[in-house]
Scaffold this motif. Structure first.
Motif, PDB file in Angstrom:
ATOM      1  N   ALA A  38       0.845  -1.192   0.000  1.00 58.26           N
ATOM      2  CA  ALA A  38       0.000   0.000   0.000  1.00 58.26           C
ATOM      3  C   ALA A  38       0.879   1.240   0.000  1.00 58.26           C
ATOM      4  O   ALA A  38       2.048   1.200   0.383  1.00 58.26           O
ATOM      5  CB  ALA A  38      -0.924   0.009   1.212  1.00 58.26           C
ATOM      6  N   VAL A  39       0.285   2.322  -0.451  1.00 58.18           N
ATOM      7  CA  VAL A  39       0.947   3.620  -0.439  1.00 58.18           C
ATOM      8  C   VAL A  39       0.023   4.582   0.299  1.00 58.18           C
ATOM      9  O   VAL A  39      -1.166   4.680  -0.022  1.00 58.18           O
ATOM     10  CB  VAL A  39       1.203   4.135  -1.869  1.00 58.18           C
ATOM     11  CG1 VAL A  39       1.823   5.522  -1.836  1.00 58.18           C
ATOM     12  CG2 VAL A  39       2.082   3.170  -2.647  1.00 58.18           C
ATOM     13  N   ALA A  40       0.567   5.247   1.303  1.00 62.39           N
ATOM     14  CA  ALA A  40      -0.171   6.298   1.991  1.00 62.39           C
ATOM     15  C   ALA A  40       0.353   7.620   1.459  1.00 62.39           C
ATOM     16  O   ALA A  40       1.562   7.861   1.447  1.00 62.39           O
ATOM     17  CB  ALA A  40       0.032   6.202   3.498  1.00 62.39           C
ATOM     18  N   LEU A  41      -0.555   8.452   0.987  1.00 63.29           N
ATOM     19  CA  LEU A  41      -0.192   9.736   0.397  1.00 63.29           C
ATOM     20  C   LEU A  41      -0.827  10.850   1.210  1.00 63.29           C
ATOM     21  O   LEU A  41      -2.038  10.827   1.467  1.00 63.29           O
ATOM     22  CB  LEU A  41      -0.678   9.796  -1.057  1.00 63.29           C
ATOM     23  CG  LEU A  41      -0.514  11.116  -1.800  1.00 63.29           C
ATOM     24  CD1 LEU A  41       0.943  11.526  -1.892  1.00 63.29           C
ATOM     25  CD2 LEU A  41      -1.136  11.003  -3.187  1.00 63.29           C
ATOM     26  N   PHE A  42       0.003  11.777   1.630  1.00 60.34           N
ATOM     27  CA  PHE A  42      -0.457  12.919   2.420  1.00 60.34           C
ATOM     28  C   PHE A  42      -0.184  14.185   1.616  1.00 60.34           C
ATOM     29  O   PHE A  42       0.950  14.417   1.203  1.00 60.34           O
ATOM     30  CB  PHE A  42       0.276  12.976   3.764  1.00 60.34           C
ATOM     31  CG  PHE A  42       0.129  11.713   4.562  1.00 60.34           C
ATOM     32  CD1 PHE A  42      -0.943  11.559   5.427  1.00 60.34           C
ATOM     33  CD2 PHE A  42       1.041  10.684   4.434  1.00 60.34           C
ATOM     34  CE1 PHE A  42      -1.094  10.388   6.164  1.00 60.34           C
ATOM     35  CE2 PHE A  42       0.900   9.509   5.171  1.00 60.34           C
ATOM     36  CZ  PHE A  42      -0.170   9.362   6.026  1.00 60.34           C
TER      37      PHE A  42
END
Length: 150
Positions: A38-42
């Motif tokens: 997964a990739v968490a993008l902020f």
């Protein structure tokens, strides 16, 4: 506008709080087995940018900057995700204290399983209007052999 990317084993967006729940976050090396990640993008925007709206693209490229494609021959598509961040001020309770900080937006992307070559470096990058906002690299090592021989 600025962006931060965190690679993780799993991530989920909590629609109630707007927060991202992360498991196994901030890795930089994985083995070559196709596993779900997964990739968490902020994303952080000024109030002016959020009012205008900003589009972004999150994509996976190789160490030469070439987009990674997946799918059957003839049906290949790049590994990328996109969207637009725009503030609907009439739908949000905004007070003077809230405006003391930038607008925060977060996204969680579950990346499907697909093979990557070991011994290579890959990069997740986020761009807006072609400009690079942020990137994070990871390396793929050979899949370890089982310690038990049959």
């Amino acid at each position: 506008m600025e962006a931060f990317i965190v690679l993780c084993d799993a991530a989920q967006h909590d629609t109630t709080s707007g927060k991202i729940n992360i498991l196994g976050g901030d890795w930089s090396v994985k083995d070559a087995r196709p596993t779900q990640t997964a990739v968490a993008l902020f994303i952080r925007l000024s109030w002016e940018e959020a009012a205008e709206g900003r589009s972004f693209t999150l994509r996976l490229v190789d160490d030469m900057g070439t987009p990674i494609h997946v799918g059957q021959p003839g049906e290949e598509r790049p590994v990328e995700y996109g969207g637009t961040v725009q503030l609907n001020e009439s739908a949000v309770d905004i007070d003077a204290v809230t405006k003391l900080v930038d607008v925060h937006n977060s996204f969680a992307v579950t990346v499907p399983q697909f093979p990557l070559e070991h011994g290579r470096r890959y990069v997740w990058e986020v761009r807006t209007n072609g400009d690079l906002l942020s990137s994070v690299a990871f390396a793929v090592r050979e899949t370890p052999r089982s310690s038990v021989e049959v």
